[in-house]
Scaffold this active site. Structure first.
Site, PDB file in Angstrom:
ATOM      1  CD  GLU A 189      -2.876   0.995   2.445  1.00 15.53           C
ATOM      2  OE1 GLU A 189      -3.067  -0.129   2.934  1.00 15.53           O
ATOM      3  OE2 GLU A 189      -3.528   2.000   2.784  1.00 15.53           O
ATOM      4  NE  ARG A 190       2.602   2.219   5.801  1.00 18.53           N
ATOM      5  CZ  ARG A 190       2.816   1.792   7.034  1.00 18.53           C
ATOM      6  NH1 ARG A 190       3.967   1.188   7.345  1.00 18.53           N
ATOM      7  NH2 ARG A 190       1.894   1.949   7.961  1.00 18.53           N
ATOM      8  CD  GLN A 248       1.148  31.415  -5.491  1.00 21.43           C
ATOM      9  OE1 GLN A 248       0.266  30.867  -4.824  1.00 21.43           O
ATOM     10  NE2 GLN A 248       1.334  32.716  -5.494  1.00 21.43           N
ATOM     11  N   GLY A 308      -2.116  30.786 -11.024  1.00 20.81           N
ATOM     12  CA  GLY A 308      -2.823  31.986 -10.577  1.00 20.81           C
ATOM     13  C   GLY A 308      -4.273  31.671 -10.222  1.00 20.81           C
TER      14      GLY A 308
END
Ligand SMILES: Cc1cc2nc3c(=O)[nH]c(=O)nc-3n(C[C@H](O)[C@H](O)[C@H](O)COP(=O)(O)OP(=O)(O)OC[C@H]3O[C@@H](n4cnc5c(N)ncnc54)[C@H](O)[C@@H]3O)c2cc1C
Length: 386
Positions: free
Chosen positions: A249-250, A343, A346
């Protein structure tokens, strides 16, 4: 010393790549166009489980005797990498739970009856599977689970609650962690649990920040009777079976985090050529070129750490430290990449329907589920003798 073990530098052969192309086509053509619609609906069509089953995507590393393909782990890596191109983390989570989280333990420890009744139909996508370990009062601390399975003749009587269970509200069966013995690590067992038994109740589907198309449920068990022979493997050994299962799973979470980060960066670089500010494409500003150069470098580093862990896992070697490191690094890195890519878009990045906003929401789950980043640090620090 682990450091001296050989590393496969080119893990993907031609057949892996052909398989990868098939998954990519599925994701780009059949799934990604619906990413927004399925998020808004809060679910994706159940028929997709059948579709994935028909394509053999749930049985990649499973035994052919039960409908699997018996392939190596690099096919799973290619599958999980391409699955990010569905651009819907909820769908990815659901599908990975079905083939890579809830069912491998049945393939490994189940009786022929359990494989016939649960595993084979799950690999075909006919039955939906869920892995039910977490409880309202026990998440990171698996040894603290309180759902009980009391022996009564040839039956087990299950009482308790599970929460955050992916695929939980539409699962046909659960791979369920229950307490069959005393307190702590020693008294836990895993059982296969058909959800049509009396006393089982889906309390509600949980409203979440992301993974919106995935069904995550709170489940209750009130005197639910299942045959005692539904215990997987040896009774009271469930804690250790769960910890073994967590490795797959990890690892698949780390693979997903790296591939999703890469995809976000590819999208951002493209957007940076189209979007202009101050008369220039925004991608030509040095501030962003340097930021993305740093991210591309760290994603590449995370990829090879993850491949290192996948190589050990594929060779069935002990990889607790490497898998924990890969999950920690890749899942935390994906947060920074998603933040910066949002970011960079925008205002467009803040619009919920945009791909970057969906990825930002969905990826937030990765350092939480299947063992938090803090728990990964705990494992790594113990492995380093701290
Ligand atoms: C969308 C979603 C899907 C999920 N799907 C499944 C599923 O299918 N099946 C399932 O069984 N579970 C599932 N989970 C549960 C998930 O695995 C748990 O949320 C996770 O293991 C953390 O447990 P918790 O939420 O109880 O947090 P807690 O264990 O209460 O932890 C809270 C905080 O304390 C920190 N903490 C805890 N112990 C330590 C420590 N020793 N040192 C430092 N910090 C610590 C944690 O890192 C975390 O920041 C899912 C969760 C979510 C959100």
């Amino acid at each position: 010393m682990a450091e001296n073990r050989p590393v496969a530098f080119e893990p993907f052969g031609e057949e892996h790549q052909a398989f990868r192309r098939m998954v990519r086509e599925l994701c780009e053509e059949e799934l990604a166009p619906h990413a927004r619609e399925w998020d808004e609906a809060g679910e994706f069509p159940r028929e997709l489980f059948r579709r994935f089953g028909e394509l053999g995507l749930f049985g990649i590393r499973h035994d052919p005797a039960w409908g699997g393909s018996g392939l190596d782990y690099w096919y799973v890596v290619a599958y999980a990498e391409e699955l990010t191109r569905s651009r819907n983390g909820g769908l990815g989570t659901a599908m990975l739970v079905q083939g890579e989280m809830a069912t491998p333990i049945i393939g490994e420890l189940g009786s022929d009856e359990q494989k016939r009744e649960f595993l084979a139909p799950a690999l075909r996508g006919e039955k939906v599977a869920a892995l039910a370990i977490s409880e309202p009062d026990a998440g990171s601390d698996v040894a603290a689970i309180r759902t009980t399975a009391r022996r009564d003749g040839d039956d087990l009587v299950v009482n308790g609650a599970k929460t955050w269970i992916s695929n939980g509200s539409r699962a046909d069966f659960l791979t369920l962690a229950v307490r069959t013995g005393g307190a702590g690590h020693e008294g836990i067992s895993l059982v296969t649990f058909p959800t049509d038994v009396k006393g089982f109740q889906v309390s509600r589907k949980l409203a979440k920040v992301g993974n919106l198309s995935s069904d995550t449920a709170l489940l209750f068990f009130d005197d639910c009777r299942i045959p005692a022979r539904y215990v997987l493997g040896e009774a009271d050994q469930g804690f250790y079976q769960i910890m073994t299962g967590f490795q797959g799973e990890r690892l698949v979470a780390a693979v997903t985090a790296v591939a999703a980060s890469q995809l976000l960066l590819e999208d951002a670089l493209r957007y940076g050529q189209e979007r202009k500010a101050f008369g220039r494409p925004i991608g030509t500003f040095q501030a962003w070129r340097h930021r993305f150069a740093g991210h591309l470098s760290r994603v590449e580093a995370a990829r090879w750490l993850t491949y290192r862990a996948a190589d050990l896992f594929n060779r069935k070697e002990m990889a607790l430290k490497e898998i924990s490191m890969a999950k920690l690094v890749a899942c935390d890195l994906a947060q920074e990449v998603a933040y910066d890519c949002m970011q960079f878009h925008g205002g467009m990045g803040y619009v919920t329907e945009s791909d970057v906003a969906r990825a930002w929401r969905d990826l937030r789950l990765l350092p939480i589920a299947g063992g938090t980043s803090e728990i990964m640090r705990e494992i790594v620090s113990r492995a380093a003798g701290m």
